[in-house]
Design a protein around this motif. Structure first.
Motif, PDB file in Angstrom:
ATOM      1  N   LEU A 169       0.826  -1.203   0.000  1.00 59.89           N
ATOM      2  CA  LEU A 169       0.000   0.000   0.000  1.00 59.89           C
ATOM      3  C   LEU A 169       0.862   1.255   0.000  1.00 59.89           C
ATOM      4  N   PRO A 170       0.468   2.268  -0.757  1.00 58.68           N
ATOM      5  CA  PRO A 170       1.177   3.553  -0.681  1.00 58.68           C
ATOM      6  C   PRO A 170       0.788   4.299   0.584  1.00 58.68           C
ATOM      7  N   ASP A 171       1.637   5.202   1.009  1.00 61.61           N
ATOM      8  CA  ASP A 171       1.358   6.011   2.192  1.00 61.61           C
ATOM      9  C   ASP A 171       0.047   6.787   1.991  1.00 61.61           C
ATOM     10  N   GLY A 172      -0.837   6.700   2.979  1.00 61.15           N
ATOM     11  CA  GLY A 172      -2.118   7.397   2.917  1.00 61.15           C
ATOM     12  C   GLY A 172      -3.249   6.587   2.335  1.00 61.15           C
ATOM     13  N   ALA A 173      -2.972   5.373   1.857  1.00 54.26           N
ATOM     14  CA  ALA A 173      -4.030   4.526   1.284  1.00 54.26           C
ATOM     15  C   ALA A 173      -5.057   4.163   2.344  1.00 54.26           C
ATOM     16  N   ARG A 174      -6.279   3.892   1.894  1.00 54.39           N
ATOM     17  CA  ARG A 174      -7.365   3.550   2.815  1.00 54.39           C
ATOM     18  C   ARG A 174      -8.010   2.230   2.414  1.00 54.39           C
ATOM     19  N   VAL A 175      -8.320   1.414   3.425  1.00 54.28           N
ATOM     20  CA  VAL A 175      -8.982   0.136   3.209  1.00 54.28           C
ATOM     21  C   VAL A 175     -10.107   0.029   4.223  1.00 54.28           C
ATOM     22  N   THR A 176     -11.318  -0.321   3.773  1.00 54.18           N
ATOM     23  CA  THR A 176     -12.476  -0.420   4.652  1.00 54.18           C
ATOM     24  C   THR A 176     -12.887  -1.879   4.813  1.00 54.18           C
ATOM     25  N   ASP A 177     -13.135  -2.287   6.071  1.00 53.65           N
ATOM     26  CA  ASP A 177     -13.533  -3.676   6.328  1.00 53.65           C
ATOM     27  C   ASP A 177     -15.052  -3.822   6.263  1.00 53.65           C
ATOM     28  N   PRO A 178     -15.578  -5.049   6.361  1.00 54.03           N
ATOM     29  CA  PRO A 178     -17.026  -5.268   6.259  1.00 54.03           C
ATOM     30  C   PRO A 178     -17.848  -4.563   7.338  1.00 54.03           C
ATOM     31  N   LYS A 179     -17.209  -4.183   8.440  1.00 54.71           N
ATOM     32  CA  LYS A 179     -17.927  -3.472   9.502  1.00 54.71           C
ATOM     33  C   LYS A 179     -17.936  -1.959   9.272  1.00 54.71           C
ATOM     34  N   GLY A 180     -17.380  -1.515   8.165  1.00 54.61           N
ATOM     35  CA  GLY A 180     -17.369  -0.093   7.862  1.00 54.61           C
ATOM     36  C   GLY A 180     -16.249   0.683   8.504  1.00 54.61           C
ATOM     37  N   ARG A 181     -15.294  -0.008   9.112  1.00 50.83           N
ATOM     38  CA  ARG A 181     -14.151   0.659   9.728  1.00 50.83           C
ATOM     39  C   ARG A 181     -13.045   0.814   8.694  1.00 50.83           C
ATOM     40  N   THR A 182     -12.414   1.974   8.694  1.00 47.95           N
ATOM     41  CA  THR A 182     -11.404   2.268   7.677  1.00 47.95           C
ATOM     42  C   THR A 182     -10.000   2.293   8.266  1.00 47.95           C
ATOM     43  N   LEU A 183      -9.094   1.626   7.572  1.00 47.81           N
ATOM     44  CA  LEU A 183      -7.669   1.690   7.875  1.00 47.81           C
ATOM     45  C   LEU A 183      -7.061   2.808   7.035  1.00 47.81           C
ATOM     46  N   ILE A 184      -6.373   3.737   7.690  1.00 49.36           N
ATOM     47  CA  ILE A 184      -5.627   4.788   6.993  1.00 49.36           C
ATOM     48  C   ILE A 184      -4.151   4.441   7.139  1.00 49.36           C
ATOM     49  N   TRP A 185      -3.549   4.004   6.053  1.00 47.80           N
ATOM     50  CA  TRP A 185      -2.190   3.464   6.081  1.00 47.80           C
ATOM     51  C   TRP A 185      -1.179   4.611   5.997  1.00 47.80           C
ATOM     52  N   SER A 186      -0.984   5.282   7.125  1.00 45.53           N
ATOM     53  CA  SER A 186      -0.057   6.407   7.145  1.00 45.53           C
ATOM     54  C   SER A 186       0.710   6.440   8.455  1.00 45.53           C
ATOM     55  N   ASP A 187       1.914   7.016   8.417  1.00 45.50           N
ATOM     56  CA  ASP A 187       2.722   7.134   9.625  1.00 45.50           C
ATOM     57  C   ASP A 187       2.048   8.041  10.652  1.00 45.50           C
TER      58      ASP A 187
END
Length: 206
Positions: A169-187
């Motif tokens: 994933l690039p810095d700042g990418a976002r991934v949302t799980d089935p529960k609607g929670r979002t991962l923000i892949w950033s330092d």
């Protein structure tokens, strides 16, 4: 399978380890204590035991079994209770029996305690949110940043993405799980945990 005279720490394979795990074992409150990651809203410990006693076992605090610290010789009764209920019911209709962590929490409710979140956390609970602004707010708070900087274990339970995909994933990418929670892949949001994940899985044999 385990030496009964020594404490044990069970760790799921999807747990990122970045520190000395003996610090968790050292916190076992009593010889018959059992520690899990906090999972449900009702906290493990005195509050959970209050509800457990008042409802005669129907309501209780639940932990997550990605990390479990315990003394083996003091917890044979957990398996014994499960086998007795299975013999009686011949099915899993008793609610605590539907998952290992639920049953351990219920069967050991009189002594179970939470692994402190200054040492170990569930990744989705700690770092993901249904509102992105909340993730940024928590990451901005100095006391939260200080606590997260001291984490020695983070379990990726429930994260709908494989480690190799996280690393891509690039810095700042976002991934949302089935529960609607979002991962923000950033330092900024993840702090040292992002670097721990990258380091941990980059070092694993392929």
């Amino acid at each position: 399978m385990l030496a009964e005279d020594f404490p044990a720490l069970y760790i799921d394979l999807d747990t990122v380890v970045s520190g000395d795990l003996s610090r968790i074992v050292d916190l076992l409150p009593t010889p018959d204590g059992l520690m899990l990651l906090q999972s449900a809203i009702v906290p493990l410990g005195a509050v959970g035991r209050f509800f457990w006693r008042r409802t005669k076992g129907r309501k209780y605090a639940r932990g997550n079994s990605s990390l479990v610290a315990f003394h083996p010789k003091h917890h044979h009764q957990i398996a014994a209770k499960f086998l007795a209920l299975w013999t009686q019911l011949q099915d899993l209709s008793f609610r605590p029996m539907i998952a290992d962590e639920r049953f351990m929490s219920w069967a050991a409710q009189s002594t179970v305690a939470a692994i402190p979140n200054r040492l170990a956390v569930k990744f989705p609970t700690e770092f993901m949110s249904r509102v992105n602004a909340v993730s940024y707010l928590w990451a901005f708070l100095p006391w939260v940043r200080a606590r997260r900087a001291g984490l020695i274990a983070v379990t990726l339970c429930g994260v709908e993405i494989k480690p190799e995909a996280l690393l891509a994933l690039p810095d700042g990418a976002r991934v949302t799980d089935p529960k609607g929670r979002t991962l923000i892949w950033s330092d900024f949001v993840l702090g040292k945990t992002r670097r721990d994940i990258i380091r941990f899985y980059s070092d694993q044999p392929r």
